[in-house]
Design an enzyme around this catalytic site. Structure first.
Site, short mmCIF file in Angstrom:
data_model
loop_
_atom_site.label_atom_id
_atom_site.label_comp_id
_atom_site.label_asym_id
_atom_site.label_seq_id
_atom_site.Cartn_x
_atom_site.Cartn_y
_atom_site.Cartn_z
CD GLU A 115 -33.61 105.64 93.09
OE1 GLU A 115 -33.91 104.48 92.80
OE2 GLU A 115 -33.97 106.20 94.12
CG ASP A 119 -36.03 96.00 81.53
OD1 ASP A 119 -37.14 95.94 82.10
OD2 ASP A 119 -35.85 95.63 80.36
CE1 TYR A 226 -37.35 100.06 94.01
CE2 TYR A 226 -35.69 99.26 92.48
CZ TYR A 226 -37.00 99.26 92.95
OH TYR A 226 -37.93 98.46 92.35
CB CYS A 408 -20.88 72.17 55.95
SG CYS A 408 -19.85 73.17 57.05
CB CYS A 411 -16.10 70.94 56.10
SG CYS A 411 -17.65 70.12 56.51
CB CYS A 426 -21.86 70.78 59.38
SG CYS A 426 -20.34 69.93 58.90
CB CYS A 432 -16.67 70.54 60.14
SG CYS A 432 -17.23 72.19 59.69
S1 IVH Z 1 -39.23 102.87 92.89
C1 IVH Z 1 -43.69 102.59 94.83
N1 IVH Z 1 -36.95 102.79 91.65
O1 IVH Z 1 -40.09 99.77 87.97
C2 IVH Z 1 -42.90 102.16 93.67
N2 IVH Z 1 -38.68 101.33 90.92
O2 IVH Z 1 -42.45 100.29 86.38
C3 IVH Z 1 -41.43 102.27 93.97
N3 IVH Z 1 -38.01 99.88 89.09
O3 IVH Z 1 -42.37 98.29 90.17
C4 IVH Z 1 -40.64 101.91 92.80
N4 IVH Z 1 -35.94 100.62 88.92
O4 IVH Z 1 -40.03 97.24 89.96
C5 IVH Z 1 -38.19 102.29 91.73
N5 IVH Z 1 -34.86 102.82 90.68
C6 IVH Z 1 -36.09 102.32 90.76
C7 IVH Z 1 -36.54 101.31 89.90
C8 IVH Z 1 -37.85 100.83 90.01
C9 IVH Z 1 -36.84 99.76 88.44
C10 IVH Z 1 -39.19 99.07 88.79
C11 IVH Z 1 -40.00 98.64 89.99
C12 IVH Z 1 -41.38 99.16 89.73
C13 IVH Z 1 -41.38 99.29 88.25
C14 IVH Z 1 -42.43 100.22 87.78
#
Ligand code: IVH
Length: 685
Positions: A115, A119, A226, A408, A411, A426, A432
């Site tokens: 997966e 972020d 997830y 500026c 203008c 400005c 402007c």
């Molecule tokens: S699984 C038991 N799946 O990344 C831990 N985590 O760096 C299960 N994160 O703490 C995590 N995408 O907050 C999982 N597809 C994904 C994720 C994911 C982002 C985050 C999550 C985790 C951190 C670790």
């Protein structure tokens, strides 16, 4: 209320899950407002999964602590193919060590699910009998914070699951902010002179930890799930099954995942998404590789902070060297001068980068960025091109230090720097061309007067050619004026004129938002329009009165007052009025608010015989009034049905006009009356 709950849930599903809305956002808001009013009048009937909770409003002193039933672990990171192979070997060893079978006996090689690593910010959600009841942050993994109210405002988070899952269910996932939302959020912050979020993760984290859920709601967060705690107890044996199961419950999951039977497939997934991830509308910084077979998770085990059955493959942040060719100054809508570096074009994170914002004069000086410098660039949060480093070794002596111009660049007005502000501005707000162009674009934008076709390029031409010298000038534009502009055919000119004409009828809130008053975005504009009802009353209001309004703080109040006291702004509003722009006569931005009950607050008490109370209250609102649940000095009229009790008494005490049901029905305009009767019939009354 029941009908509205069903209706709203259906539209929300059509919008977020099926991507095929059948009503407009405005229509949705109208339905929602109706429910808000009903809940106010009958709080005891409000449901826990009510979509009204999505708009926020709860303000907390601090977050309650929540202990996670199962700790929320983190993940170990790996950075290359070698480390990936060692992860798999280690995993296989652990599985075999903890198993009766041995490799020789032919235990199958483990399969994986890959997966994207989102972020964002990890959250845990609890559903009871299919209803969302609590959400918490990860915190230190053992104890997190209760952010339920804020999570309710996350639009793609279902407050009720599609299928009724009995009992308590915990799911985990990631709260995030899309690239688009992030850009919009920072644009607004920049405009309002607030500090920018460095990346989407910070923006998501900052928003989820807002004590005022209304602020959280305004940030437009999303969530992807997830992980299902207790998957096995629900008969789910594989992570791939979990992801499908979650989606079936209506829980949002990301589409970017794949079942990878063998290590080579994992490697392919990582390669495909190395560049592909830049096309996703949310930021990812790697791939999470998970053992597919959930039964093996226990066997693989975990360290104190991370499981052994999963790992995070992190893509290296892309940093590229290039050269600063020149430094331009851009002038924004509020007159702020921002230095921008023009770079020799380079590929970074899937796109060509040739400009990087340098924020302000102090920043450029502090970092000593010079024209001609060799610099290292990256994309902050993989979105915003930024100079991270200057290669001082590479200097030849011909590099030119940056100096902020004293005038500026657009203008020519001498610039000013107000005490306490980092921005140089400005001061020529009225004429402007740069400020005018940005202001015009903003005025015409969707949240403002919604003039389709009046975008960046056209705003530039109109202001440069002197066709538009202030916002009101657009209402005097003719097809001939437009005919001479670049890329302007006869048809588009006609469309534009029609769109400009139509914008005159935009609601007051849109006009207020479009004016670009500092700190006044869509939401504040709504509050002001709702509260003051017309531009006229808003224009003459004092700072103190403004600060009394719910949702308006001192900073906004002072900014609004200053705007309306400025003679140039008053003149502009006068010209807009003369051009026929609607300045709002009714009370609110949405829906017709002119009518016999305009400005009135009605209270219904006792039993009505020919219409339901909800229907009666809806009529009042349609006719410009408000329906309240209790009698106070602000009540204009009380409608007393049979067996009215304490409210009637209170109204008598306060000397408020009281009428009976028949009188009320007579007040309704012809036709309305009929509709009411018909409705009564429909309801079986
Ligand atoms: S699984 C038991 N799946 O990344 C831990 N985590 O760096 C299960 N994160 O703490 C995590 N995408 O907050 C999982 N597809 C994904 C994720 C994911 C982002 C985050 C999550 C985790 C951190 C670790």
């Amino acid at each position: 209320m029941g009908e509205l709950y069903e209706e709203l849930a259906r539209h929300s599903r059509l919008y977020y899950e099926e991507d095929s809305p059948v009503i407009s956002d405005e229509e949705y808001d109208l339905l929602l407002r109706e429910l808000v009013e009903l809940e106010l009048a009958h709080p005891e009937l409000a449901r826990a999964d009510s979509p009204t909770k999505r708009v926020g409003g709860a303000v907390l002193e601090k977050f309650q602590k929540v202990e996670h039933a199962v700790p929320m672990l983190s993940l170990d990171n790996i950075f290359d193919a070698g480390e990936l192979r060692s992860f798999v070997t280690r995993l296989e060893d652990a599985l075999h060590r903890n198993s009766a079978e041995t490799r020789a006996e032919g235990a199958a090689e483990p399969s994986f699910v890959c997966e994207m690593k989102i972020d964002g910010l990890a959250v845990s959600l609890i559903y009871e009998d299919g209803v969302f009841v609590r959400g918490a942050t990860r915190g230190d993994g053992r104890v997190g914070e209760d952010v339920t109210e804020n999570l309710r405002t996350v639009k793609n988070l279902p407050l009720r699951l599609k299928k009724n899952v009995p009992g308590r269910m915990e799911v985990r996932g990631e709260v995030l902010i899309t690239r688009e939302q992030f850009a919009e959020l920072n644009r607004l912050r920049e405009e309002n002179g607030e500090s920018l979020f460095a990346n989407p993760r910070n923006a998501a984290a900052g928003s989820l930890r807002q004590l005022n859920s209304e602020v959280a709601a305004s940030r437009g967060l999303s969530v992807f799930l997830y992980y299902l705690v207790d998957a096995e107890q629900r008969g789910i044996k594989r992570q791939s099954e979990t992801l499908r199961w979650l989606a079936e419950q209506g829980l949002p999951t990301q589409k970017a995942w794949a079942f990878c039977p063998v290590l080579e497939d994992v490697e392919t997934f990582i390669e495909i998404w190395r560049e592909g991830r830049f096309d996703l509308n949310y930021v990812t910084d790697g791939v999470v590789v998970k053992l597919d077979d959930i039964a093996l998770w226990n066997r693989a085990g975990a360290t104190s902070h991370a499981p052994r059955w999963a790992v995070a493959f992190k893509y290296p942040p892309e940093e590229v060297f290039t050269r600063v060719l020149s430094i331009d100054i851009s002038v924004g809508r509020t007159g702020a001068l921002t230095p921008v570096a023009n770079l020799e074009p380079v590929q970074v994170g899937g796109t060509t980068v040739q400009r990087a914002g340098l924020h302000n004069e102090d920043e450029v000086r502090r970092r000593d960025i010079r024209v001609g410098d060799r610099v290292k660039v990256h994309k902050a949060g993989e979105i915003i091109p930024e100079i991270v480093d200057v290669d001082r070794e590479a200097r030849t002596g011909s590099e030119v230090p940056f100096v902020m111009p004293e005038n500026c660049p657009v203008c020519g007005s001498p610039v000013v720097r107000l005490p306490g502000e980092v921005a140089v501005r400005c001061p020529n707000r009225a004429s402007c061309p740069a400020q005018l162009k940005e202001g015009l674009r903003y005025f015409a934008s969707r949240g403002g007067m919604d003039i389709r076709g009046l975008g960046d390029r056209l705003a530039e031409q109109l202001t440069e050619k002197g066709l538009v010298r202030d916002l009101a000038d657009i209402y005097g534009l003719t097809e001939e004026d437009l005919a001479n502009l670049d890329r302007m055919g006869e048809k588009s000119a006609q469309n534009l004129i029609a769109a400009i004409e139509a914008s005159k009828k935009r609601p007051l809130s849109a006009l207020i938002a479009g004016l670009g008053i500092r700190f006044v975005g869509d939401r504040v504009a709504d509050i002001l329009a709702e509260h003051f009802g017309s531009m006229e009353s808003l224009q003459s209001v004092s700072e103190d009165d403004l600060a009394q309004v719910d949702g308006i703080g001192p900073v906004i109040a002072s900014s609004v007052e200053a705007f309306f006291h400025d003679a140039a702004n008053r003149a502009l509003l006068e010209r807009l009025r003369e051009s026929g722009v609607s300045m709002g006569t009714g009370k609110t931005s949405s829906g017709p608010r002119e009518g016999i009950f305009a400005g009135m607050t009605l209270v219904f008490t006792g039993e009505l015989s020919s219409v339901s109370r909800a229907e009666a209250e809806r009529r009042v609102k349609e006719l410009g009034g408000k329906a309240a649940g209790s009698v106070s000095s602000k009540t204009s009229l009380v409608v007393a049905g049979a067996n009215a009790g304490s409210k009637l008494k209170k109204a008598e005490e306060l000397g408020i006009r009281i009428i009976d049901e028949a009188e009320f029905l007579k007040m309704l305009p012809q036709g309305e009356n009929k509709a009411g009767e018909n409705l009564g019939e429909n309801l079986g009354l």
